[in-house]
Write a protein that holds these residues in place. Structure first.
Motif, short mmCIF file in Angstrom:
data_model
loop_
_atom_site.label_atom_id
_atom_site.label_comp_id
_atom_site.label_asym_id
_atom_site.label_seq_id
_atom_site.Cartn_x
_atom_site.Cartn_y
_atom_site.Cartn_z
N ILE A 3 0.83 -1.20 0.00
CA ILE A 3 0.00 0.00 0.00
C ILE A 3 0.87 1.25 0.00
O ILE A 3 0.54 2.25 -0.64
CB ILE A 3 -0.96 -0.03 1.21
CG1 ILE A 3 -2.05 -1.07 0.94
CG2 ILE A 3 -1.54 1.33 1.50
CD1 ILE A 3 -2.99 -1.32 2.08
N SER A 4 2.00 1.18 0.66
CA SER A 4 2.89 2.35 0.73
C SER A 4 3.36 2.79 -0.65
O SER A 4 3.72 3.95 -0.83
CB SER A 4 4.09 2.05 1.62
OG SER A 4 4.82 0.94 1.12
N ASP A 5 3.33 1.89 -1.63
CA ASP A 5 3.74 2.24 -3.00
C ASP A 5 2.70 3.08 -3.72
O ASP A 5 3.03 3.75 -4.70
CB ASP A 5 4.00 0.97 -3.82
CG ASP A 5 5.14 0.14 -3.27
OD1 ASP A 5 6.10 0.74 -2.72
OD2 ASP A 5 5.09 -1.10 -3.37
N LEU A 6 1.44 3.03 -3.29
CA LEU A 6 0.36 3.71 -3.99
C LEU A 6 -0.31 4.83 -3.21
O LEU A 6 -0.99 5.67 -3.78
CB LEU A 6 -0.73 2.70 -4.39
CG LEU A 6 -0.33 1.58 -5.34
CD1 LEU A 6 -1.51 0.65 -5.57
CD2 LEU A 6 0.18 2.15 -6.65
N MET A 72 -18.48 14.12 11.47
CA MET A 72 -17.57 13.18 10.80
C MET A 72 -18.07 11.74 10.97
O MET A 72 -18.89 11.44 11.82
CB MET A 72 -16.16 13.30 11.37
CG MET A 72 -16.03 12.76 12.77
SD MET A 72 -14.35 12.95 13.39
CE MET A 72 -14.48 12.07 14.95
N SER A 73 -17.53 10.87 10.15
CA SER A 73 -17.73 9.43 10.32
C SER A 73 -16.60 8.94 11.20
O SER A 73 -15.43 9.08 10.85
CB SER A 73 -17.68 8.72 8.97
OG SER A 73 -18.71 9.18 8.13
N ASP A 74 -16.95 8.39 12.37
CA ASP A 74 -15.90 7.89 13.23
C ASP A 74 -15.74 6.38 13.03
O ASP A 74 -16.56 5.76 12.36
CB ASP A 74 -16.15 8.23 14.70
CG ASP A 74 -17.53 7.84 15.18
OD1 ASP A 74 -18.30 7.25 14.41
OD2 ASP A 74 -17.84 8.13 16.35
N HIS A 75 -14.69 5.84 13.52
CA HIS A 75 -14.34 4.42 13.36
C HIS A 75 -14.21 4.02 11.89
O HIS A 75 -14.83 3.05 11.44
CB HIS A 75 -15.35 3.51 14.06
CG HIS A 75 -15.57 3.85 15.50
ND1 HIS A 75 -14.59 3.71 16.46
CD2 HIS A 75 -16.65 4.35 16.14
CE1 HIS A 75 -15.06 4.11 17.62
NE2 HIS A 75 -16.30 4.50 17.46
N PRO A 76 -13.41 4.76 11.11
CA PRO A 76 -13.28 4.42 9.69
C PRO A 76 -12.51 3.11 9.49
O PRO A 76 -11.69 2.72 10.33
CB PRO A 76 -12.50 5.60 9.11
CG PRO A 76 -11.73 6.13 10.27
CD PRO A 76 -12.59 5.91 11.48
N VAL A 77 -12.80 2.46 8.38
CA VAL A 77 -12.04 1.28 7.97
C VAL A 77 -10.66 1.76 7.56
O VAL A 77 -10.54 2.75 6.82
CB VAL A 77 -12.74 0.56 6.80
CG1 VAL A 77 -11.91 -0.60 6.29
CG2 VAL A 77 -14.13 0.12 7.20
N THR A 78 -9.62 1.10 8.04
CA THR A 78 -8.25 1.50 7.71
C THR A 78 -7.47 0.31 7.14
O THR A 78 -7.91 -0.84 7.26
CB THR A 78 -7.50 2.01 8.96
OG1 THR A 78 -7.39 0.95 9.90
CG2 THR A 78 -8.21 3.20 9.58
N VAL A 79 -6.34 0.62 6.56
CA VAL A 79 -5.37 -0.41 6.14
C VAL A 79 -4.02 -0.01 6.72
O VAL A 79 -3.77 1.16 6.98
CB VAL A 79 -5.30 -0.55 4.61
CG1 VAL A 79 -6.55 -1.22 4.06
CG2 VAL A 79 -5.06 0.78 3.92
N ASP A 80 -3.18 -1.00 6.91
CA ASP A 80 -1.85 -0.75 7.44
C ASP A 80 -0.89 -0.47 6.30
O ASP A 80 -1.01 -1.04 5.21
CB ASP A 80 -1.36 -1.95 8.26
CG ASP A 80 -0.13 -1.60 9.06
OD1 ASP A 80 1.00 -1.82 8.55
OD2 ASP A 80 -0.29 -1.09 10.19
N VAL A 81 0.07 0.38 6.54
CA VAL A 81 1.03 0.78 5.52
C VAL A 81 1.80 -0.42 4.96
O VAL A 81 2.24 -0.39 3.81
CB VAL A 81 1.99 1.87 6.08
CG1 VAL A 81 2.92 1.28 7.12
CG2 VAL A 81 2.76 2.55 4.98
N LEU A 112 -5.37 6.02 0.85
CA LEU A 112 -5.42 5.27 -0.40
C LEU A 112 -6.83 5.39 -0.94
O LEU A 112 -7.79 5.15 -0.21
CB LEU A 112 -5.07 3.79 -0.16
CG LEU A 112 -5.00 2.92 -1.42
CD1 LEU A 112 -3.79 3.29 -2.27
CD2 LEU A 112 -4.96 1.46 -1.04
N THR A 113 -6.94 5.77 -2.21
CA THR A 113 -8.26 5.94 -2.81
C THR A 113 -8.49 4.90 -3.90
O THR A 113 -7.53 4.32 -4.41
CB THR A 113 -8.43 7.34 -3.43
OG1 THR A 113 -7.59 7.43 -4.59
CG2 THR A 113 -8.08 8.44 -2.44
N ILE A 114 -9.74 4.70 -4.22
CA ILE A 114 -10.09 3.81 -5.34
C ILE A 114 -9.38 4.30 -6.60
O ILE A 114 -8.89 3.51 -7.39
CB ILE A 114 -11.62 3.79 -5.54
CG1 ILE A 114 -12.29 3.06 -4.41
CG2 ILE A 114 -12.01 3.25 -6.88
CD1 ILE A 114 -12.76 1.68 -4.66
#
Length: 150
Positions: A3-6, A72-81, A112-114
């Motif tokens: 993910i860190s690449d994008l 705001m929207s709290d507790h967002p879905v995240t990804v790790d670097v 990271l976006t679509i």
């Protein structure tokens, strides 16, 4: 690929106590449709342009005094670097969101976006098609049908 690449880093952020109007101005200045809400480098939520319209403007809240934390929207879905891009695809499919905050432990490091994934896919196709196109240009076209005698 990681993910860190994008990802886009640093992400566009606002503080939870910022006004909704301030956040909207920040989105406008940065030409983005959302901002990550962070405090001391820690993700607190996500605020999208749709959140502003639906939760603040339509609800009649004053954007000058309503805080980002209120809408705001709290507790967002995240990804790790360190996650793979495959993990991001899975997270996008599961959640239905268009943007994923990227964290390193508890520290916010990017987004990271679509669209980032689309650009990667298009670049990969271009990388594949480039040599094919070049070889086609250097070879005469193959005849598909036998010549017709007149």
């Amino acid at each position: 690929m990681k993910i860190s690449d994008l990802m886009i880093s640093p992400p566009v952020t606002v503080a939870p106590q910022a006004s909704v109007r301030c956040a909207a101005l920040r989105m406008h200045e940065e030409s983005v449709g959302s901002v990550l809400v962070a405090e001391d480098g820690t993700l607190r939520g996500v605020l999208t342009d749709r959140d502003i319209v639906v939760r603040a403007v339509v609800a009649g809240l004053p954007t000058e005094t309503t805080t980002v934390a209120e809408v705001m929207s709290d507790h967002p879905v995240t990804v790790d670097v360190t996650d793979s891009v495959d993990a991001a695809y899975r997270a996008f499919r599961r959640s239905g969101v268009r943007r994923l905050p990227v964290v390193d432990g508890h520290r916010l490091v990017g987004v990271l976006t679509i669209d980032d994934l689309f650009l990667d896919v298009f670049q990969r196709f271009a990388d594949l098609l480039g040599p094919v196109s070049w070889s086609t240009l250097q070879e005469p076209p193959a005849r598909r049908y036998p010549a017709v005698e007149t």
